[in-house]
Enzyme design. Structure first.
Site, PDB file in Angstrom:
ATOM      1  N   SER A   1       0.327   2.605 -11.210  1.00 48.73           N
ATOM      2  CA  SER A   1       0.886   1.755 -10.095  1.00 48.73           C
ATOM      3  C   SER A   1       2.162   1.153 -10.596  1.00 48.73           C
ATOM      4  O   SER A   1       3.121   0.981  -9.881  1.00 48.73           O
ATOM      5  CB  SER A   1      -0.089   0.997  -9.546  1.00 48.73           C
ATOM      6  OG  SER A   1      -0.717  -0.079 -10.448  1.00 48.73           O
TER       7      SER A   1
ATOM      8  N   HIS B   1      -1.891   6.189  -5.951  1.00 43.80           N
ATOM      9  CA  HIS B   1      -0.409   6.427  -5.508  1.00 43.80           C
ATOM     10  C   HIS B   1      -0.378   8.097  -5.539  1.00 43.80           C
ATOM     11  O   HIS B   1       0.928   8.582  -5.624  1.00 43.80           O
ATOM     12  CB  HIS B   1       0.363   5.917  -6.621  1.00 43.80           C
ATOM     13  CG  HIS B   1       0.265   4.507  -6.661  1.00 43.80           C
ATOM     14  ND1 HIS B   1       0.771   3.937  -5.875  1.00 43.80           N
ATOM     15  CD2 HIS B   1      -0.547   3.612  -7.189  1.00 43.80           C
ATOM     16  CE1 HIS B   1       0.543   2.346  -5.754  1.00 43.80           C
ATOM     17  NE2 HIS B   1      -0.449   2.248  -6.716  1.00 43.80           N
TER      18      HIS B   1
ATOM     19  N   LYS C   1      -1.374   3.113   1.622  1.00 47.62           N
ATOM     20  CA  LYS C   1      -0.241   3.543   0.825  1.00 47.62           C
ATOM     21  C   LYS C   1       0.467   4.654   1.504  1.00 47.62           C
ATOM     22  O   LYS C   1       0.970   4.544   2.698  1.00 47.62           O
ATOM     23  CB  LYS C   1      -0.415   3.620  -0.718  1.00 47.62           C
ATOM     24  CG  LYS C   1      -0.817   2.181  -1.042  1.00 47.62           C
ATOM     25  CD  LYS C   1      -1.320   2.268  -2.523  1.00 47.62           C
ATOM     26  CE  LYS C   1      -1.432   0.593  -2.722  1.00 47.62           C
ATOM     27  NZ  LYS C   1      -2.431   0.456  -4.284  1.00 47.62           N
TER      28      LYS C   1
HETATM   29  C1  LIG Z   1      -3.223  -0.604  -4.531  1.00 45.60           C
HETATM   30  C2  LIG Z   1      -4.301  -0.230  -5.308  1.00 45.60           C
HETATM   31  C3  LIG Z   1      -5.683  -0.590  -5.138  1.00 45.60           C
HETATM   32  C4  LIG Z   1      -6.025  -1.426  -4.095  1.00 45.60           C
HETATM   33  O1  LIG Z   1      -5.878  -0.707  -2.935  1.00 45.60           O
HETATM   34  P1  LIG Z   1      -6.007  -1.850  -1.503  1.00 45.60           P
HETATM   35  O2  LIG Z   1      -6.363  -0.718  -0.583  1.00 45.60           O
HETATM   36  O3  LIG Z   1      -4.351  -1.949  -1.506  1.00 45.60           O
HETATM   37  O4  LIG Z   1      -6.875  -2.861  -1.940  1.00 45.60           O
HETATM   38  C5  LIG Z   1      -6.477   0.014  -6.113  1.00 45.60           C
HETATM   39  N1  LIG Z   1      -6.058   0.916  -7.300  1.00 45.60           N
HETATM   40  C6  LIG Z   1      -4.658   1.042  -7.396  1.00 45.60           C
HETATM   41  C7  LIG Z   1      -4.267   1.899  -8.555  1.00 45.60           C
HETATM   42  C8  LIG Z   1      -3.646   0.474  -6.587  1.00 45.60           C
HETATM   43  O5  LIG Z   1      -2.577   0.833  -6.671  1.00 45.60           O
END
Ligand SMILES: *Cc1c(COP(=O)(O)O)cnc(C)c1O
Length: 396
Positions: free
Chosen positions: A187, A215, A246
């Site tokens: 991330s 991602h 996302k």
């Molecule tokens: C954003 C993210 C999460 C958490 O997901 P949410 O739905 O925002 O709680 C978990 N793992 C990674 C790698 C992330 O980037």
């Protein structure tokens, strides 16, 4: 009475001291107040910005089809789930989305969670136990580590993407069950994990792979099916997680894997069992989002074009883009103060990219986490590159 009160307030005094220290260290984080939908042009803290910091990689968070789908679904399913999944909260919209997600990622079954954070702590916590071992990349997202903590399994961390270090750990392990846990796309770095190597190690050492594709889902692979599709991998040893807030533009997350894994999680993942599911209308919206993702090859091609445009138009000597082929293009600056100074410089030019500092990233690797979205135009990116080039000549 007063004495007792002061003693009781010792925690509050401690909190204030910690906050003051964070501020002194240049680490105090502040929220911005957003007064527009999430998009490439936003209004934050009452100012207009060209933004390069959302995870809305395909620009779906404000898509008219999805807004209409959410309104329609709220009309016929209401706004709240009202009870946990195992009581009466599991709506047909949730069920339908789970089936569509499993089909899309070509896995036997899928299970919805309200957030990715809840999915990771619930799934890892449920699948692993005291006599088991978890092997995690050092740069994994924080919630994978917390899942490991909840599980009470042995917890080993290996250097970023280091297959040899991981193999040594697996070889030496006498744990009953072994789970390799990794971000598929990191991330804060944007690089892709060596997933085929991990799967090979799983087969060799009877381990399983938990892949967090927050991602990669929607962005990588055939029709945006994610990192597994990117590498063309399939195995009953793989359990994948992806978020739906996302690239999918809405909210939530899902876990996909063998039917037995999903059946077990429905019984045992506490963050699933003891929590109210997201509103069914969100699931209906996500079915529409899934269809946009699947038909979104043009969006992904445009996103790739923007990534190449950014890379080709930066002429930096001191700061550098980290090696990444994804929509996450971090610019390594180094010190916390320098990263904050650059971020402030950009804001004065109307461009928003927050500085990412420890503990989110390792010490002395403060950076600007640039993220691109299919709703950016080529001109947006050219303008941004020009301002960054100028910033280096003035600040570095
Ligand atoms: C954003 C993210 C999460 C958490 O997901 P949410 O739905 O925002 O709680 C978990 N793992 C990674 C790698 C992330 O980037």
């Amino acid at each position: 009475m007063l004495m007792a009160l002061q003693q009781e307030l010792s925690l509050l005094a401690h909190l204030q001291k910690e906050l003051n220290q964070r501020k002194t260290d240049g680490l105090l984080r502040q929220r911005r107040l957003l007064d527009s939908p999430q998009a490439e042009h936003i209004v934050a803290n009452d100012k207009k910005f060209l933004s390069f910091c959302s995870n809305d990689y395909l620009g779906l968070a404000n898509h008219p089809d999805l807004i209409a789908a959410m309104q329609r679904a709220a009309g016929d399913s209401g706004v709240g789930s009202g009870a946990s999944n195992l009581i009466t909260g599991h709506h047909r919209y949730h069920d339908n989305l789970e089936k569509q997600l499993a089909k899309f990622v070509e896995m036997p079954a899928a299970l919805l969670f309200s957030t990715g954070y809840m999915a990771n702590i619930g799934v890892i916590g449920a699948l692993m136990g005291r006599n088991d071992a978890i092997f995690a990349d050092k740069l994994n997202h924080a919630c994978l580590n917390e899942g490991a903590y909840f599980s009470r399994a042995e917890f080993y961390r290996f250097s970023h993407n280091d297959v040899n270090a991981l193999e040594k750990l697996l070889k030496a392990s006498t744990a009953k069950h072994k789970l390799i846990a990794a971000d598929a796309v990191f991330s804060m770095d944007g690089d892709i994990a060596p997933i085929p190597d991990y799967l090979r190690l799983c087969e060799q050492y009877d381990a399983y792979l938990y892949m967090d594709d927050a991602h990669g889902f929607g962005v990588l692979g055939k029709h945006g099916k994610g990192s597994l599709s990117h590498f063309n991998l399939k195995s009953p040893r793989i359990i994948m997680m992806a978020t739906l807030g996302k690239a999918a533009g809405v909210a939530g997350a899902f876990v996909a894997g063998e039917q037995v894994v999903i059946d077990y999680l429905i019984q045992k993942a506490n963050s699933y069992v003891y929590s109210t599911p997201a509103p069914p209308a969100l699931s209906a919206t996500l079915v529409a989002s899934l269809s946009l993702i699947e038909r979104g090859d043009d969006l992904r091609a445009h996103l790739q074009h923007l990534i190449q445009t950014l890379k080709r138009n930066l002429y930096l000597k001191k700061w550098q883009l980290m090696p990444s082929e994804t929509a996450i293009q971090p610019l390594l600056v180094g010190s916390n103060h320098a990263a904050v100074k650059l971020s402030e410089y950009l804001q004065k030019q109307g461009i928003l990219v927050p500085a990412i500092r420890p503990p989110t990233v390792p010490m002395n690797t403060a950076r600007l986490r640039i993220s691109l979205s299919a709703t950016h135009t080529e001109n947006d990116v050219l303008k941004f590159a020009q301002v960054l080039n100028q910033a280096e000549s003035e600040l570095a």
